[in-house]
Every structure is written in C-alpha cells, then in structure tokens.
Design an enzyme around this catalytic site. Structure first.
Site, mmCIF file in Angstrom:
data_model
loop_
_atom_site.group_PDB
_atom_site.id
_atom_site.type_symbol
_atom_site.label_atom_id
_atom_site.label_comp_id
_atom_site.label_asym_id
_atom_site.label_seq_id
_atom_site.Cartn_x
_atom_site.Cartn_y
_atom_site.Cartn_z
ATOM 1 N N CYS A 1 30.910 39.869 34.528
ATOM 2 C CA CYS A 1 31.529 41.185 34.305
ATOM 3 C C CYS A 1 31.637 41.486 32.815
ATOM 4 O O CYS A 1 30.973 42.371 32.291
ATOM 5 C CB CYS A 1 32.933 41.231 34.912
HETATM 6 N N1 SAJ Z 1 37.786 34.862 27.380
HETATM 7 C C1 SAJ Z 1 38.095 34.517 26.071
HETATM 8 N N2 SAJ Z 1 39.319 34.857 25.588
HETATM 9 C C2 SAJ Z 1 40.242 35.529 26.349
HETATM 10 C C3 SAJ Z 1 39.899 35.875 27.678
HETATM 11 C C4 SAJ Z 1 38.681 35.528 28.174
HETATM 12 O O1 SAJ Z 1 37.288 33.913 25.367
HETATM 13 O O2 SAJ Z 1 41.332 35.795 25.850
HETATM 14 C C5 SAJ Z 1 36.466 34.531 27.901
HETATM 15 C C6 SAJ Z 1 36.523 33.645 29.118
HETATM 16 O O3 SAJ Z 1 36.473 32.289 28.744
HETATM 17 C C7 SAJ Z 1 35.258 34.057 29.876
HETATM 18 C C8 SAJ Z 1 35.100 35.518 29.525
HETATM 19 O O4 SAJ Z 1 35.860 35.735 28.334
HETATM 20 O O5 SAJ Z 1 34.148 33.341 29.416
HETATM 21 C C9 SAJ Z 1 35.589 36.476 30.611
HETATM 22 O O6 SAJ Z 1 36.877 36.070 30.934
HETATM 23 P P1 SAJ Z 1 37.885 36.983 31.834
HETATM 24 O O7 SAJ Z 1 39.242 36.371 31.748
HETATM 25 O O8 SAJ Z 1 37.744 38.395 31.493
HETATM 26 O O9 SAJ Z 1 37.421 36.670 33.310
HETATM 27 P P2 SAJ Z 1 36.364 37.376 34.218
HETATM 28 O O10 SAJ Z 1 35.024 37.528 33.617
HETATM 29 O O11 SAJ Z 1 36.458 36.671 35.520
HETATM 30 O O12 SAJ Z 1 36.942 38.855 34.338
HETATM 31 C C10 SAJ Z 1 37.497 39.262 35.515
HETATM 32 C C11 SAJ Z 1 37.359 40.749 35.468
HETATM 33 N N3 SAJ Z 1 37.484 41.275 36.809
HETATM 34 C C12 SAJ Z 1 36.615 42.243 37.172
HETATM 35 O O13 SAJ Z 1 35.746 42.663 36.446
HETATM 36 C C13 SAJ Z 1 36.769 42.783 38.516
HETATM 37 C C14 SAJ Z 1 38.412 41.367 34.605
HETATM 38 O O14 SAJ Z 1 38.472 42.797 34.824
HETATM 39 C C15 SAJ Z 1 39.757 40.785 34.859
HETATM 40 O O15 SAJ Z 1 40.718 41.412 34.030
HETATM 41 C C16 SAJ Z 1 39.676 39.314 34.533
HETATM 42 O O16 SAJ Z 1 38.820 38.768 35.551
HETATM 43 C C17 SAJ Z 1 41.039 38.651 34.564
HETATM 44 O O17 SAJ Z 1 42.022 39.341 34.250
HETATM 45 O O18 SAJ Z 1 41.049 37.440 34.807
#
Ligand code: SAJ
Length: 440
Positions: free
Chosen positions: A275
């Site tokens: 995403c």
């Molecule tokens: N990440 C960082 N620093 C952060 C947060 C994330 O480096 O502060 C990295 C993570 O390690 C990962 C990537 O970014 O590699 C994405 O992380 P994410 O927490 O956004 O997780 P996702 O990709 O599973 O995002 C999903 C998304 N859901 C949908 O698209 C339906 C997002 O909208 C959600 O907000 C997110 O999950 C969530 O909140 O966990």
C-alpha cells in the site's frame, strides 16, 4: 417502483445476490462480512486454489477464521467459483483486485481491466457495482463507466449504479476490522452513491458517503500519502540528526510527548508493503497528465527508496569505526517481513538491504520466524532463514536489525553479538552507551 427503488429494497431486505470479484486480503474478509450480515455471497476468482480452499471451508487469509468460512459455506451463504458467468444472476458486485505498480513505476491496471471486461459481459438492469481497489482518481468514471454501461445500452444512475469505496484492510490488526472500520463511498451520480451506501450499510457499521467517486478515490490516496510523506520526513530527520550528533529516537520520543498536533512516525530501513510505497505513486502518476509535479510525493519516495542504501552505509561506517571489515564478514539480518510481527515480505526493504550487503562482499544470512524463504526477483538470489537465531547471532561478525519482530530477545542478542546495527531502535535503552550497538 423505479429500478433504483427495487434494488435498494432488495439490498435492505438482503435478498440481493452479492458477488465479490477477487478473493484476496480484501475480497475474502468482505465476502465473509456480507455473508455474516445475511446476504447470499458468491466469490469469483480465477485462482482455483482459492476456490478449492473455500470449498473445503478453509481460509487462506490470516484475518479470516476457517470456522467463519465453514459456517457460511454450510449455511449456503458463501459459494466460490472461477466461473464469471454467474454474474448474470448477481445484483451487487464488489471488485477487489490488485493494483500493483509496473517495473516502470506506472500503475498496472491489468487486473481491474480484466475484471471489468468479464463483468461487462454479464451486466443487466438493476445492478450496483463498487470498485474497492486502490487506484488513481478518475479510474471509476474513465475506465469502468464506459466499459460497463456501453455493451448493454444501460444508463448509469437509472438502470445500473457505479461507485468507488476504498479498502481499509490492515492485515493483522485486531481492533479495526472490515465491519467496524468506517468506509468511504462515492458514486458516479448521487443515485449511485445512495444505492451503494444502502448496500454497504447492510453489513458495515459506518459508511461515510462523499459526493463523487473521485472524492472517494482521492481520500484513499490522501490516507496513504499522508503516511508515506511523514515516514519520509522522519527518515530525513534521522539523516539530519546523525549529521548533528543528535539521537533521532530521543528527539521523536520528545516530540511525541506533545498530546496534540503531532503524530509519531519512526525512521527505518525503508518502506515496504503493497500500500504505502505504491498508492501515492498512483496520484503522482495521474498528476503528470495535468502537467503537475507532485513534489512532496516524489521527494518522500526518493528519501524512502534511498533508506536501504543509507542504512548499509551507516553500518559500514560503524563497523569501520570499530576496526571491523564488512567485506568477507558474516552478516546476519534479523527480520525480512515488511513490518514487525507479520508474514508479508512484499516490497520489503530488507531484500534491498540484503542485496546491498551481498554486493559489499559480506556473507549474508537472515532469520525471520515468519518468512522461511526469500528470493530477490531482479537479482535472482534465494535464501532460507537460519534455524537457530541465537547460534547465528553468536557466529556472526555483525547483526543488523531490519524488522523488529516482538519475538526477539534483544538483550540476549546484544549480549551474544560482536556488533549490532539497529535500524529500528529495537534495542532501545540497551543501546545507550553500549559500544557494541549502533542505531540508525
Ligand atoms: N513504517 C516506517 N515508519 C513508520 C510507519 C511505518 O518506517 O512510522 C514502514 C513500515 O515498516 C512498513 C511501511 O512503512 O515497511 C508501511 O507501514 P504501515 O504501518 O503503513 O503498514 P501497512 O503498509 O500495512 O499500511 C496499512 C495501510 N492500510 C491500508 O492501506 C488499507 C495503512 O492505511 C494503515 O494506516 C496502516 O496499515 C496501519 O495503520 O497500520
């Protein structure tokens, strides 16, 4: 009664037949939610393995219990097929197919196109179609509308109804589920939005209706672009803090003590998942057609994409400061999933970190309790996770924490390791003043 009124009545009394196109991490949970709400649901997917699993009452999506599938299959509320012709008997269809990026960085619309072309064959009066796949603003109106209505000379908003509703599935999350996560819904016309909202309100607690499909498409992109840009910001902050000799983790904790007007993000080895690294690029790609350069997205993407290289260069420097050579050393990577405590490796920056370490001449091993094997599609190499993490830690010259799974005992790792580079602040307080540990 108008076609619209008749359809809304069928949706409200749940006699409408529902189809879900695409039974992945979005489609299967949605099918179960509609089934448990009392609809008759048919899942359609070209992947026979998925159809056979459902036929055996088995779930292949961690967030969906096999028991829930079994109950619905037994009660006849859930069926699954590879045969798209059943769509001729359907009243409501939700399209939940993947929207990846091509290698060129352009949107890959092939899944949406093929689902739409199949559906177009079976369109009839009195249908409502909802696209859930994340995509660029305008897709529903520019791509689905002409294909779906044209073949049968149907008028959208009168004979049939078309809307967009972005998926908000966060795999592994327990507190916010498909049922209780508010759902945005935007129709091609007001009547489309009304019909689609009436449908989804029959199964989902809160439907937030907006005026157009484009507003709904854009809302989703804002949600994920917001995350991608803020992660890019803290990644750049990590680079700046290192130059300034300031502990970025301390700075972020301090800023997060502000109870309002701030949202905590943490730096890391880069952006993974299907995403966050991808969705914003759908928006910047679309804006090129308007001769507009989405600079925030481009810049954040550049910073995030460079983090694996930055992390490896910091590790190289830290080892050099300790008189250690990366070339020829045994390097153990801990965690290859794209985020902690899940089994998904898609777009994971760990693969780039491993590739860079290998190019630097290190003998690289990895451990991840959730990911037994990995392979790098472009560079072609394959690896298996080492079995015993602590013996691998003891043997390694350098350990690098790339994904901070909760299962790891970081105190023991630091105690047994010769050197640890921590790209996630997993070692936290243990790292403070410890010469064996360097943090991002
Ligand atoms: N990440 C960082 N620093 C952060 C947060 C994330 O480096 O502060 C990295 C993570 O390690 C990962 C990537 O970014 O590699 C994405 O992380 P994410 O927490 O956004 O997780 P996702 O990709 O599973 O995002 C999903 C998304 N859901 C949908 O698209 C339906 C997002 O909208 C959600 O907000 C997110 O999950 C969530 O909140 O966990």
């Amino acid at each position: 009664m108008t076609t619209k009124d008749t359809l809304i009545k069928k949706l409200k009394d749940k006699t409408a037949n529902i189809a879900i196109l695409g039974l992945g991490y979005v489609g299967l949970p949605l099918a179960v939610v509609f089934g448990e709400a009392g609809f008759n649901v048919t899942g359609v997917d070209p992947d026979t393995r998925k159809i056979e699993a459902i036929g055996r009452s088995e779930s292949y999506i961690p967030d969906v219990k096999s028991e829930a599938v079994a109950n619905l299959v037994k009660s006849g509320r859930l069926k699954a097929t590879t045969d798209f012709s059943i769509l001729q008997n359907m009243d409501a269809v939700s399209i939940c197919v993947p929207t990846p990026l091509r290698k060129t960085g352009d949107p890959d619309m092939s899944f949406i196109l093929s689902a739409t072309e199949e559906l177009a064959k079976y369109m009839h009066k009195g249908m409502v179609i909802v696209l859930e796949s994340t995509t660029y603003p305008g897709t529903t109106r520019e791509l689905l509308l002409p294909k779906l209505g044209m073949e049968h000379d149907l008028t959208v908003g009168e004979d049939w109804f078309l809307a967009f509703s972005p998926e908000r599935v966060d795999p592994g999350r327990k507190d916010w589920t498909t049922v209780n996560t508010p759902k945005v819904m935007g129709g091609i016309t007001n009547a489309c939005g009304e019909v689609a909202t009436a449908w989804y309100e029959g199964a989902i607690q809160t439907v937030h209706q907006v005026s157009t499909a484009e507003a709904a498409e854009m809302a989703k992109l804002l949600e994920n672009t917001f995350r991608m840009i803020n992660i890019g910001l803290v990644n750049e902050l990590a680079i700046m803090c290192e130059r300034l000799g300031v502990d970025v983790w301390e700075v972020i904790e301090a800023a997060a003590s502000k109870p309002f007007g701030f949202m905590k993000f943490t730096p890391g080895p880069g952006l993974g998942g299907h995403c966050i690294p991808i969705d914003p690029l759908y928006l910047s790609w679309k804006m090129k057609a308007f001769n507009y350069n989405a600079r925030f997205i481009e810049l954040a993407s550049e910073i995030n994409t460079n983090m694996p290289r930055y992390v490896v260069s910091r590790m190289l420097e830290a080892m050099n400061d300790r008189g250690m050579l990366l070339k020829g050393s045994r390097a153990l990577v801990l965690g290859v999933a794209y985020k902690p405590d899940i089994d998904d490796v898609r777009e994971s920056p760990s693969l780039d970190v491993i590739g860079l370490l290998r190019k630097k001449g290190a003998n690289v091993e990895y451990h991840d309790p959730y990911i037994p094997h990995i392979h790098h599609e472009t560079d072609g190499w394959r690896m298996d996770s080492v079995g015993d993490v602590m013996s691998a830690v003891r043997k390694a010259d350098a350990v690098i924490v790339v994904t901070n799974h909760k299962v790891y005992d970081y105190a023991a790792i630091v105690n047994e390791a010769k050197f640890v580079f921590d790209a996630r602040n997993a070692t936290g307080k243990i790292a403070k003043g410890n010469p064996k540990v360097e943090r991002l």
